[in-house]
Motif scaffolding. Structure first.
Motif: not given
Ligand SMILES: Cc1ncc(COP(=O)(O)O)c(C=O)c1O
Length: 346
Positions: A59-61, A64, A85, A90, A138, A142, A171, A173-174, A199, A201-202
């Motif tokens: 996962s992203g968590t 990180n 995030h 987290e 990040e 977000n 991070d 994620a995006r 990520c 999964s986003k």
């Protein structure tokens, strides 16, 4: 009823190509490095981000957590944003599990940390202070409206970090939303980072997984940490296969999510009782306030008509993603207009 789910890009479901790839993936035991599909995803990820190596994580968590723990020992410190995030969402993992101290600085509206503030926050060698080892950023940010951090800003942070002998973790994620929005290769956005996680999964629509990238030595430590956390996964090619499809075919289409978000923002800005600045909208996250009526009730009425939102927050966040079309946006705007009008009249 067809549902349009604006709650998060984590709600995306895998594409037919991804499901096929999962079914047909060539597999092996990844803990021994023998899963060819995982190996391929990791090699592709490292290459796309301009790094030596990559590790698939759950996962992203986890990306990180491992990214921070691979670069900070217990009692050392990471500087990060108060809206990050890692800090907010987290479960404090870097401190709880890694004994790493978090020093918070304010994020500005575009998700940045002020360079002078970073410099003053870096501790001198003094036994009073935890040694500063890492800056975590990040991209996109977000909780700062989904703003992308530019390569110029990243370059300035990277220079500062190198001058002080500390590392940079992103991070991401995006990260690919940032790359598409800025029309800049992801590798350029990652060039000044020592480690970057993104990520699958986003917005990229995979069911599971993130990838952590960095130099080979740090990624070896990352593998050990992943094992320690109990996430040495065996035939993980099942997860990696849709990741490969995502990297090959789901990145360019993020532009569609960004244009749907712009269309939504413009439409929402014309509805009485909604406060939104349609100009502050770079990627797939849009934030606005309901200034009249009961947000919970409005959320309930939207849900009844197939528009899923998270009304419990003061500021509403709607996220556009794979599975939400331009026609869905038109439908959702129509429903929102009616719900706000009826609610005001009631
Ligand atoms: C910026 C950011 N980083 C990290 C994460 C964590 O990702 P995951 O939910 O896969 O643990 C999220 C999740 O939404 C996020 O928005």
């Amino acid at each position: 009823m067809h549902e349009i789910d604006f709650r998060s890009d984590t709600k995306t479901l895998p594409s037919p190509d991804m499901r096929r790839a999962m079914a047909e993936a060539e597999l092996g035991d990844d803990v021994s490095g023998e899963d060819p599909t995982v190996n391929r995803l990791e090699a592709m990820s490292a290459e796309m981000l301009g790094k030596e190596a990559a590790v698939l994580v759950a996962s992203g968590t986890m990306g990180n957590l491992i990214g921070v723990l691979a670069q900070c020992q217990r009692g050392e410190e990471v500087i990060l944003g108060d809206k990050s995030h890692i800090y907010r969402a987290e479960a404090g993992g870097v401190s709880v599990l890694g004994g790493v101290v978090m020093q918070m600085l304010p994020n500005d509206g575009a998700g940045r940390l002020d360079l002078d503030e970073i410099e003053s926050a870096i501790h001198p060698a003094d036994s009073h202070y935890p040694p500063t080892k890492l800056i975590a950023l990040e991209n996109t940010a977000n909780a700062s409206g989904g703003a992308p951090l530019t390569p110029e800003y990243m370059g300035e942070v990277g220079r500062l970090a190198r001058e002080h002998g500390i590392k940079v973790h992103v991070d991401g994620a995006r990260l690919f939303n940032a790359a598409v929005c800025l029309e800049t290769p992801a590798a350029e956005l990652a060039a000044d980072a020592d480690t970057v996680t993104f990520c699958l999964s986003k917005g990229l629509a995979c069911p599971v997984g993130s990838v952590l990238c960095g130099d080979s030595e740090t990624m070896e430590r990352a593998r050990r940490l992943r094992k320690m956390l109990g996430a040495g996964m065996r035939q993980a090619g099942i997860i990696a296969a849709p990741g490969i499809v995502a990297l090959e075919s789901m990145i360019d289409r993020l532009a569609e999510d960004h244009s749907n978000a712009r269309k939504l923002a413009l439409g929402l800005s014309e509805i009485p009782g909604i406060e939104i600045d349609p100009d502050s909208l770079p990627t797939n996250l849009l934030f606005f306030e309901i200034t009249s009526g009961d947000p919970m009730e409005i959320g309930r009425r939207l849900r009844e008509r197939g528009v899923l939102v998270s009304p419990e927050r003061d500021v509403w966040r709607w996220v556009t993603h794979y599975g939400i079309t331009s026609e869905d946006v038109d439908y959702a705007l129509g429903v929102m207009r009616e719900v706000m009008r009826d609610h005001a009249a009631a």
